[in-house]
Motif scaffolding. Structure first.
Motif, PDB file in Angstrom:
ATOM      1  N   LYS A 184      -7.574   3.868  10.255  1.00 52.23           N
ATOM      2  CA  LYS A 184      -7.486   2.596   9.552  1.00 52.23           C
ATOM      3  C   LYS A 184      -7.248   2.910   8.080  1.00 52.23           C
ATOM      4  CE  LYS A 184     -10.073  -1.762   9.214  1.00 52.23           C
ATOM      5  NZ  LYS A 184      -9.265  -2.122   8.058  1.00 52.23           N
ATOM      6  N   CYS A 219       0.836  -1.201   0.000  1.00 52.89           N
ATOM      7  CA  CYS A 219       0.000   0.000   0.000  1.00 52.89           C
ATOM      8  C   CYS A 219       0.878   1.261   0.000  1.00 52.89           C
ATOM      9  CB  CYS A 219      -0.901  -0.025   1.233  1.00 52.89           C
ATOM     10  SG  CYS A 219      -1.811   1.498   1.475  1.00 52.89           S
ATOM     11  N   GLU A 277      -1.663  -1.295   7.545  1.00 53.37           N
ATOM     12  CA  GLU A 277      -3.119  -1.218   7.611  1.00 53.37           C
ATOM     13  C   GLU A 277      -3.639  -0.069   8.474  1.00 53.37           C
ATOM     14  OE1 GLU A 277      -4.843  -5.065   8.311  1.00 53.37           O
ATOM     15  OE2 GLU A 277      -3.843  -5.931   6.556  1.00 53.37           O
ATOM     16  N   GLU A 278      -2.739   0.794   8.904  1.00 49.14           N
ATOM     17  CA  GLU A 278      -3.160   2.028   9.560  1.00 49.14           C
ATOM     18  C   GLU A 278      -2.078   3.087   9.353  1.00 49.14           C
ATOM     19  OE1 GLU A 278      -3.726   0.767  13.661  1.00 49.14           O
ATOM     20  OE2 GLU A 278      -1.658   1.333  14.135  1.00 49.14           O
ATOM     21  N   CYS A 317      -6.446   0.158   2.248  1.00 55.74           N
ATOM     22  CA  CYS A 317      -5.324  -0.156   1.345  1.00 55.74           C
ATOM     23  C   CYS A 317      -5.789  -0.454  -0.081  1.00 55.74           C
ATOM     24  CB  CYS A 317      -4.533  -1.338   1.891  1.00 55.74           C
ATOM     25  SG  CYS A 317      -3.908  -1.056   3.561  1.00 55.74           S
TER      26      CYS A 317
END
Ligand SMILES: [Zn+2]
Length: 262
Positions: A49, A32, A39-40, A52
């Motif tokens: 949060k 990402c 994921e954050e 992605c």
């Protein structure tokens, strides 16, 4: 637009191998671009949060449309220059009823001196249209002349470029200016691209630092084709965003924060 609508509009439109073929400078990222797989991410001291899937999808499509990375994570809300009200309402009005604008081939011309946020305003429009599932492409005038000149000997490259610029739903042409290399390009290329687009009611959005009278004396054909179709938005004030962003980037970097792609 909802997340589901954007995902639906973009999903399956651009597979990784096509992307890598058309955009060799920016290979598909395996992680990402915003959170690098954590994921954050943190912004202004708050943890969010990370979406992605959306972040990767948007970035891939922005790159494929040739929109520079510096415009990926700034949106209309970030426009803080003195022309803010005028620019924001011009962009919002243009997008509000885009199907109708598209039907009639209507575009926008952002004119004004260097550093007033013209490219930023155009990027905001193009990014939104990408989310709506439109085929868009951004090219600077400089890049267009250079590519055109170097492709002169390679007919296939020239034809590919010409086809792309003529056929894309919405074309953004950035920083149209006087350029003494542009003579041969103008004779064969620029006029023909704009003529083809206006004849087929395809919107062209341009930015230029040329005043209206200079534009029409240097590029008479292009001017007469675009002026009945393009809303003219003059930017006069300094775009404060550059200074603001320079400061913000230092701050974000020092705090390990990230701004999401929008
Ligand atoms: Zn992420």
């Amino acid at each position: 637009m909802t997340r589901e609508e954007i995902i639906k509009n973009l999903s399956g439109k651009l597979d990784d191998s096509t992307f890598e073929r058309i955009h060799t400078f920016f290979p598909v990222q395996k992680v990402c671009p915003t959170c690098a797989g954590k994921e954050e991410y943190t912004l202004d001291g708050k943890t969010h949060k990370c979406d992605c899937v959306m972040q990767s999808l948007l970035q891939k499509h922005y790159f494929a449309a040739n929109i520079g990375r510096e415009y990926h994570d700034i949106c209309l809300n970030d426009f803080i220059g003195s022309d803010r009200d005028r620019v924001v309402s011009a962009v919002e009005n243009y997008l509000a009823d885009f199907d109708s604008k598209f039907h009639f081939g209507l575009g926008i011309t952002f004119a004004g001196p260097v550093g007033t946020g013209k490219t930023f305003a155009m990027s905001c429009i193009l990014k939104e249209l990408i989310k709506q599932g439109r085929d868009v492409y951004l090219m600077s005038f400089e890049e267009m002349i250079t590519t055109w000149a170097s492709a002169w000997t390679d007919k296939e490259i020239k034809l590919q470029l010409e086809t792309r610029l003529k056929s894309v739903d919405v074309l953004g042409l950035d920083e149209i200016k006087t350029d003494n290399r542009s003579d041969s390009f103008l004779a064969s290329g620029f006029d023909s691209i704009v003529r083809h687009r206006t004849a087929n009611l395809l919107p062209t959005i341009i930015t230029t630092n040329m005043a209206e009278h200079l534009m029409s004396s240097v590029f008479p054909k292009v001017s007469s084709l675009l002026s009945p179709r393009n809303q003219y938005v003059l930017l006069e004030g300094k775009d404060l965003r550059k200074d603001e962003i320079r400061f913000r980037i230092m701050e974000l970097e020092a705090n390990g924060e990230r701004r999401p792609i929008c």
